[in-house]
Design a protein around this motif. Structure first.
Motif, PDB file in Angstrom:
ATOM      1  N   LYS A 113       0.830  -1.200   0.000  1.00 29.63           N
ATOM      2  CA  LYS A 113       0.000   0.000   0.000  1.00 29.63           C
ATOM      3  C   LYS A 113       0.870   1.258   0.000  1.00 29.63           C
ATOM      4  N   ASN A 194       2.729  -8.331  -3.138  1.00 28.73           N
ATOM      5  CA  ASN A 194       1.580  -8.721  -3.950  1.00 28.73           C
ATOM      6  C   ASN A 194       1.151  -7.505  -4.764  1.00 28.73           C
ATOM      7  N   ASP A 196      -1.099  -7.080  -6.834  1.00 30.09           N
ATOM      8  CA  ASP A 196      -2.553  -6.899  -6.947  1.00 30.09           C
ATOM      9  C   ASP A 196      -3.095  -6.034  -5.809  1.00 30.09           C
ATOM     10  N   GLU A 197      -2.353  -5.961  -4.710  1.00 27.52           N
ATOM     11  CA  GLU A 197      -2.798  -5.168  -3.566  1.00 27.52           C
ATOM     12  C   GLU A 197      -2.152  -3.782  -3.528  1.00 27.52           C
TER      13      GLU A 197
END
Length: 318
Positions: A113, A194, A196-197
């Motif tokens: 993030k 990851n 995708d996150e």
């Protein structure tokens, strides 16, 4: 252990000091060039440079780290490890390949993030309840390298970017001290991110500072504290820019608290300036009218004689 440290703002200073206090050999500190600052455009060194000079360390300030000359200057230092913390430039692969133990970065978010240059501000502005610091191996992409360690911290309502910068800079330095022995001894476990996150936190623009009164009071509250004390948020009163440095949510309900249009001043008293938003009301407590210093809203109200019904507009971008 020969370490090159790369960082620029105050966020990076605790990590640099931790390395010195722990006894690591810092062969050079690399930071951004001095920049004009303030109304008088005084040439000012970055905080990391000031800290490095006070510690008696060698300092390099290349304009562009991607230049062959800049890379060569680092290669001549023969570092075993490069440690970065908010340096402010993307490092080329030629530089990442120099140290035998790689390059690591102290990043102010819980990756994947908030990759990018403004993770702390964006976390607050987006209303996150927590954030943290991740130490990662650096790769060619933007904060895409494998993660080594992390620590999570809560974001409280009373926090601003200023308070979170301080908390995370200290937490990052502590985490760096705990993680370095693992890297040096070959015990560090690298975990791929990851993708995708992944979310992104691009550097802030002038548009990010503009208050849109159609948003909810809570969204505007998060925006203001996410911009404080660095840039500040702004709106427009008449034809002049009106900055907001601190505020509180008041009377947030499912819809509007009354029939006033968003941006309308509902009340101006010793408690502050109460402004209608798209959802609930916002109390401006610390403001800066055009051409004036930062002050308590109650102080400004005494002289300005602002009336209920006066309306702020979405801030101009002059």
């Amino acid at each position: 252990m020969r370490i090159v440290f790369m960082g620029t703002p105050e966020f990076a200073v605790p990590s640099l000091k931790l390395l010195i206090e722990t006894g690591y050999e810092i062969v050079s500190v690399v930071t951004q060039p001095d920049r004009p600052k303030g109304r008088k455009k005084t040439l000012t060194p970055p905080p990391v440079k000031e800290a490095a000079l006070s510690l008696g360390l060698n300092v390099l300030q290349p304009e562009k780290m991607r230049n062959a000359e800049s890379v060569a200057a680092i290669a001549e230092l023969a570092p075993d490890l490069i440690v970065t913390a908010a340096y402010g430039q993307i490092l080329p692969k030629a530089l990442l390949d120099i140290p035998r133990l790689g390059c690591i970065n102290v990043h102010g978010s819980l990756l994947p993030k908030y990759r990018g240059g403004a993770p702390i501000q964006r976390s607050i502005m987006n209303g996150e309840s927590s954030t943290g610091v991740t130490i990662m191996y650096m790769a060619e992409g933007l904060d895409t390298g494998d993660m080594i360690s992390s620590v999570e911290l809560p974001i409280l309502d009373e926090d601003t970017s200023g308070t979170m910068f301080e908390k995370l800079s200290l937490a990052g330095a502590t985490l760096l001290g705990e993680t370095l022995p693992q890297i040096i001894e070959g015990r560090a476990i690298a975990t791929p991110q990851n993708n995708d996150e992944a979310t992104y936190a691009p550097n802030l623009s002038r548009e990010d500072e503009r208050l849109d009164w159609n948003k909810s009071a809570r969204e505007l509250f998060n925006q203001v504290r996410g911009l404080s004390p660095m840039a500040g948020a702004f709106t427009q009163l008449g034809d002049e820019v009106f900055k907001v440095w601190a505020c509180q949510v008041s009377g947030e309900v499912s819809g509007r608290s009354n029939e006033a249009e968003p941006g309308t001043i509902i009340e101006a008293s010793n408690n502050g300036i109460v402004v209608q938003t798209g959802k609930g009301a916002l109390v401006l407590t610390n403001i800066q009218p055009a051409g004036k210093r930062v002050m308590d809203a109650a102080e400004w109200i005494k002289g300005a004689r602002i009336e209920a019904g006066t309306r702020f507009r979405a801030g101009g971008l002059q």
